[in-house]
Design a protein around this motif. Structure first.
Motif, mmCIF file in Angstrom:
data_model
loop_
_atom_site.group_PDB
_atom_site.id
_atom_site.type_symbol
_atom_site.label_atom_id
_atom_site.label_comp_id
_atom_site.label_asym_id
_atom_site.label_seq_id
_atom_site.Cartn_x
_atom_site.Cartn_y
_atom_site.Cartn_z
ATOM 1 N N ALA A 20 0.859 -1.190 0.000
ATOM 2 C CA ALA A 20 0.000 0.000 0.000
ATOM 3 C C ALA A 20 0.890 1.233 0.000
ATOM 4 C CB ALA A 20 -0.904 0.014 1.229
ATOM 5 N N VAL A 21 0.310 2.331 -0.456
ATOM 6 C CA VAL A 21 0.992 3.615 -0.421
ATOM 7 C C VAL A 21 0.035 4.625 0.203
ATOM 8 C CG1 VAL A 21 1.940 5.513 -1.801
ATOM 9 C CG2 VAL A 21 2.464 3.144 -2.399
ATOM 10 N N GLN A 22 0.554 5.388 1.158
ATOM 11 C CA GLN A 22 -0.238 6.429 1.792
ATOM 12 C C GLN A 22 0.203 7.786 1.261
ATOM 13 O OE1 GLN A 22 -0.522 6.148 6.041
ATOM 14 N NE2 GLN A 22 -1.371 8.205 6.249
ATOM 15 N N ALA A 23 -0.765 8.574 0.814
ATOM 16 C CA ALA A 23 -0.543 9.945 0.384
ATOM 17 C C ALA A 23 -1.443 10.818 1.248
ATOM 18 C CB ALA A 23 -0.884 10.109 -1.092
ATOM 19 N N GLU A 24 -0.838 11.512 2.197
ATOM 20 C CA GLU A 24 -1.573 12.267 3.211
ATOM 21 C C GLU A 24 -2.500 11.310 3.955
ATOM 22 O OE1 GLU A 24 -3.012 16.076 1.939
ATOM 23 O OE2 GLU A 24 -1.210 16.425 0.742
ATOM 24 N N LYS A 25 -3.824 11.521 3.909
ATOM 25 C CA LYS A 25 -4.746 10.670 4.663
ATOM 26 C C LYS A 25 -5.371 9.564 3.814
ATOM 27 C CE LYS A 25 -5.874 14.041 8.141
ATOM 28 N NZ LYS A 25 -6.346 13.650 9.449
ATOM 29 N N THR A 26 -4.915 9.432 2.572
ATOM 30 C CA THR A 26 -5.462 8.421 1.672
ATOM 31 C C THR A 26 -4.483 7.261 1.530
ATOM 32 O OG1 THR A 26 -6.650 10.137 0.466
ATOM 33 C CG2 THR A 26 -6.418 8.001 -0.619
ATOM 34 N N ILE A 27 -5.009 6.046 1.657
ATOM 35 C CA ILE A 27 -4.214 4.826 1.528
ATOM 36 C C ILE A 27 -4.719 4.058 0.315
ATOM 37 C CG2 ILE A 27 -3.508 2.668 2.638
ATOM 38 C CD1 ILE A 27 -4.273 4.058 5.332
ATOM 39 N N TYR A 28 -3.797 3.749 -0.575
ATOM 40 C CA TYR A 28 -4.103 2.967 -1.772
ATOM 41 C C TYR A 28 -3.527 1.571 -1.572
ATOM 42 C CZ TYR A 28 -4.934 7.625 -3.615
ATOM 43 O OH TYR A 28 -5.408 8.904 -3.809
ATOM 44 N N VAL A 29 -4.405 0.588 -1.385
ATOM 45 C CA VAL A 29 -3.973 -0.788 -1.155
ATOM 46 C C VAL A 29 -3.918 -1.514 -2.495
ATOM 47 C CG1 VAL A 29 -4.421 -2.958 0.057
ATOM 48 C CG2 VAL A 29 -5.039 -0.775 1.142
ATOM 49 N N SER A 30 -2.753 -2.071 -2.811
ATOM 50 C CA SER A 30 -2.592 -2.830 -4.047
ATOM 51 C C SER A 30 -3.527 -4.033 -4.052
ATOM 52 C CB SER A 30 -1.148 -3.325 -4.170
ATOM 53 O OG SER A 30 -0.268 -2.244 -4.330
ATOM 54 N N GLY A 31 -3.821 -4.519 -5.248
ATOM 55 C CA GLY A 31 -4.668 -5.694 -5.374
ATOM 56 C C GLY A 31 -4.120 -6.842 -4.548
ATOM 57 N N ALA A 65 -1.168 0.631 8.731
ATOM 58 C CA ALA A 65 -1.111 2.053 8.399
ATOM 59 C C ALA A 65 -1.994 2.897 9.318
ATOM 60 C CB ALA A 65 -1.522 2.259 6.943
ATOM 61 N N GLY A 66 -2.563 2.270 10.349
ATOM 62 C CA GLY A 66 -3.391 3.000 11.310
ATOM 63 C C GLY A 66 -4.824 3.213 10.851
ATOM 64 N N ALA A 67 -5.304 2.359 9.967
ATOM 65 C CA ALA A 67 -6.671 2.470 9.452
ATOM 66 C C ALA A 67 -7.400 1.150 9.648
ATOM 67 C CB ALA A 67 -6.643 2.856 7.972
ATOM 68 N N ASP A 68 -8.683 1.142 9.318
ATOM 69 C CA ASP A 68 -9.443 -0.105 9.375
ATOM 70 C C ASP A 68 -10.450 -0.135 8.232
ATOM 71 O OD1 ASP A 68 -11.846 1.270 10.248
ATOM 72 O OD2 ASP A 68 -11.102 1.160 12.298
ATOM 73 N N MET A 69 -11.221 -1.192 8.172
ATOM 74 C CA MET A 69 -12.131 -1.396 7.047
ATOM 75 C C MET A 69 -13.216 -0.315 6.966
ATOM 76 S SD MET A 69 -10.836 -3.933 5.437
ATOM 77 C CE MET A 69 -11.867 -5.014 4.449
ATOM 78 N N SER A 70 -13.539 0.325 8.077
ATOM 79 C CA SER A 70 -14.533 1.399 8.036
ATOM 80 C C SER A 70 -14.000 2.635 7.317
ATOM 81 C CB SER A 70 -15.000 1.764 9.448
ATOM 82 O OG SER A 70 -13.962 2.406 10.171
ATOM 83 N N ASP A 71 -12.691 2.709 7.106
ATOM 84 C CA ASP A 71 -12.080 3.825 6.382
ATOM 85 C C ASP A 71 -12.079 3.616 4.869
ATOM 86 O OD1 ASP A 71 -11.331 5.346 8.717
ATOM 87 O OD2 ASP A 71 -9.714 3.900 9.046
#
Length: 128
Positions: A20-31, A65-71
């Protein structure tokens, strides 16, 4: 500034990309393929087992990355066979609550390693 995320609780990337890559508050999780990181093998041969593992991998990457599925705001589901949509959807519903993420689902010609499913996700870290 982009920041790569990595956890041993999801399979390592099998190419030149990040889990995954985090850009500010957005996390892009690879397939995520349905690979169990403990064994390096598919979690099972049926679509339900594979969907559960793919989503578990996403969940674990987000946690690192400090997030969960609700994000999660958007997912893309790639299916080897669109006839598996219903069974995939049953398992998918166990991982998300309202408001559900936006989603696209496609049948593709083939997936890496002969997987039945691959799922990617975008999440925005919320203030909790």
């Amino acid at each position: 500034m982009n920041k790569a995320s990595h956890t041993d609780n999801a399979p390592a990337a099998i190419g030149p990309y990040s889990q995954a890559v985090q850009a500010e508050k957005t996390i892009y999780v690879s397939g995520q393929l349905p690979v169990d990181p403990a064994t390096g093998e598919f979690a099972g041969e049926d679509i339900k087992a594979q969907t559960k593992q793919s989503l578990t991998n996403i969940k674990n990457i987000l946690a690192s990355a400090g997030a969960d599925m609700s994000d999660v705001t958007k997912t893309t589901v790639l299916l080897q066979d669109i006839a598996d949509f219903g069974a995939m959807n049953e398992v998918y519903a166990e991982f998300f609550t309202e408001p559900y993420p936006a989603r696209a689902a496609f049948q593709v010609a083939a997936l890496p390693k002969g997987a039945k499913v691959e799922i990617e996700a975008v999440a925005v870290i919320s203030e909790k």
